[in-house]
Design an enzyme around this catalytic site. Sequence first.
Site, mmCIF file in Angstrom:
data_model
loop_
_atom_site.group_PDB
_atom_site.id
_atom_site.type_symbol
_atom_site.label_atom_id
_atom_site.label_comp_id
_atom_site.label_asym_id
_atom_site.label_seq_id
_atom_site.Cartn_x
_atom_site.Cartn_y
_atom_site.Cartn_z
ATOM 1 N N GLU A 11 0.829 -1.213 0.000
ATOM 2 C CA GLU A 11 0.000 0.000 0.000
ATOM 3 C C GLU A 11 0.862 1.261 0.000
ATOM 4 O O GLU A 11 0.730 2.137 0.867
ATOM 5 C CB GLU A 11 -1.002 -0.018 1.163
ATOM 6 N N GLU A 46 -4.937 -8.743 -0.825
ATOM 7 C CA GLU A 46 -5.754 -8.498 0.374
ATOM 8 C C GLU A 46 -7.196 -8.370 -0.071
ATOM 9 O O GLU A 46 -7.520 -7.492 -0.888
ATOM 10 C CB GLU A 46 -5.309 -7.232 1.123
HETATM 11 O O1 AHR Z 1 -5.378 -6.244 6.647
HETATM 12 C C1 AHR Z 1 -5.340 -5.097 7.429
HETATM 13 C C2 AHR Z 1 -4.676 -3.923 6.717
HETATM 14 O O2 AHR Z 1 -5.439 -3.533 5.624
HETATM 15 C C3 AHR Z 1 -3.318 -4.183 6.138
HETATM 16 O O3 AHR Z 1 -2.306 -4.050 7.065
HETATM 17 C C4 AHR Z 1 -3.194 -3.122 5.091
HETATM 18 O O4 AHR Z 1 -2.367 -3.498 4.029
HETATM 19 C C5 AHR Z 1 -4.629 -2.869 4.672
HETATM 20 O O5 AHR Z 1 -4.939 -1.534 4.672
#
Ligand code: AHR
Length: 489
Positions: free
Chosen positions: A175, A297
């Site tokens: 990110e 994610e």
């Molecule tokens: O999964 C939780 C968080 O969500 C992670 O650390 C981040 O990459 C995302 O914003």
Amino acid sequence: MRTFKMLVNAEDKLSHINKEIYGHFSEHLGRCIYNGIYVGEASQIPNIHGIRKDVVEAFKEIKMPVLRWPGGCFADEYHWKDGVGEKSKRKKLVNKSWGSVTEDNSFGTHEFMELCELVGCEPYIAGNVGSGTVQELAEWVEYMTADNVCPMSDLRHENGREEPWKLRYLGIGNEAWGCGGNMTPEYYASEYKKYATFCRDLGGSKLYKIACGPSGADYNWTDVMMKSVPAWLMNGLSLHFYSIPDWNKKGFALEFDESEYYELMNIVNYTDELLKLHTGIMNRYDPKGEVALIVDEWGTWFDVEPGTNPAFLYQQNTMRDALVAAVSLNIFNRHTDRVKMANLAQAVNVLQALILTEGEKMLKTPTYHVFDLYKEHQDAENVYCWLENENLSEGKNVPMLSASASVKNGVLTITAANCSLSDEAEISCELCGIDAGEVSARILTDEIHAHNDFDRPDSVTVKPFTAALENSKLGLKLPPCSVVEVTIR
Ligand code: AHR
């Protein structure tokens, strides 16, 4: 009851479903690592060098193919050298991303690699770009993979590991547009190229380098990255997409009404459009499909369970989460021409978890059971699957049914979900391209709020299911709120 037609052509192979589509994610966040996966060698809970045995067994049962670590946001503040060597001498760290808790660094590179070896999955290391240096990440790669005499393999030997590990998946930052450094795509693309250049293939490892990609619908990020970084330097571009209808009002995992359910399913189904549009941009720069889209994610994100630490992101998991997982995985299967890996957030005790723990107790969530129902898709060929459908909520995109099909070793696997909360779906499915002799099926079904807790850990679980097979016609009666796996040979 509603009736639907379906057609599956087992000979019409569309794309390969990489097993990594069924991947997972474990971050130093709340109780995912410490007091989740890792309890320490002194614990009374059965463990192998501190790693919970029951968790390892559960990961193995669903054939977990790949595990991402150490973050998330945490990755961009993690300094790997603090997590190797004699445990009592390891530097403590304050986890500034997640609640400023102090960690003793007892779970580091060696422990993570051992976890992957025990599970039989590929490690996916997320490197620190935000607060690290090119040298630090290049040395981490050298520490893990070098087989010649060099400073980092010497250090690895000193720390008790002779043989290098095999490392394939290397994420370069996380990110970068947000917690990983608030960079512009142009700035990150330049940084990425430096890191990717100096993280070299060593020993027997051939790195698959994954760049930080867009958040949801940030198509400009994808465009800039594809324009700026050549395919020989970037194997994958990641996408993060959580199913959150309203970031300011996430709602609770256990308490929700029908309209919240439809809002959520509308967002989950939007994943299909996101993948189509990012794929479209990637196709313009990379028509041969050399750069993969890696959804590293995804999942649900609700308000934490009342009384728990807000920074620990601990949430329960119901049949609603099971339907989210089923629909998402069917969508990923259909996009495997470009999507080569996906990682649910997260494996244990965090967000849409597979597993929840409390002391020595452990339970498998409804989401876990969906991964069990879908595991035969791993490394199979995605085949043509058409389904008649009906929209459940006016003004939103919530198809009642979701399905995908694949073939491996002559066996056809169909997974389907009925997202209606009230109606049974009677499906009449025409099967082509397979000499269908035998059918078997399994189901996960219950009321939409149903979940497992530590008093009733097996309340929601997979059960045998009856499917009718006559000539080449498959008949399925899917109860409302259900997920099924049908196997035909
Ligand atoms: O999964 C939780 C968080 O969500 C992670 O650390 C981040 O990459 C995302 O914003």
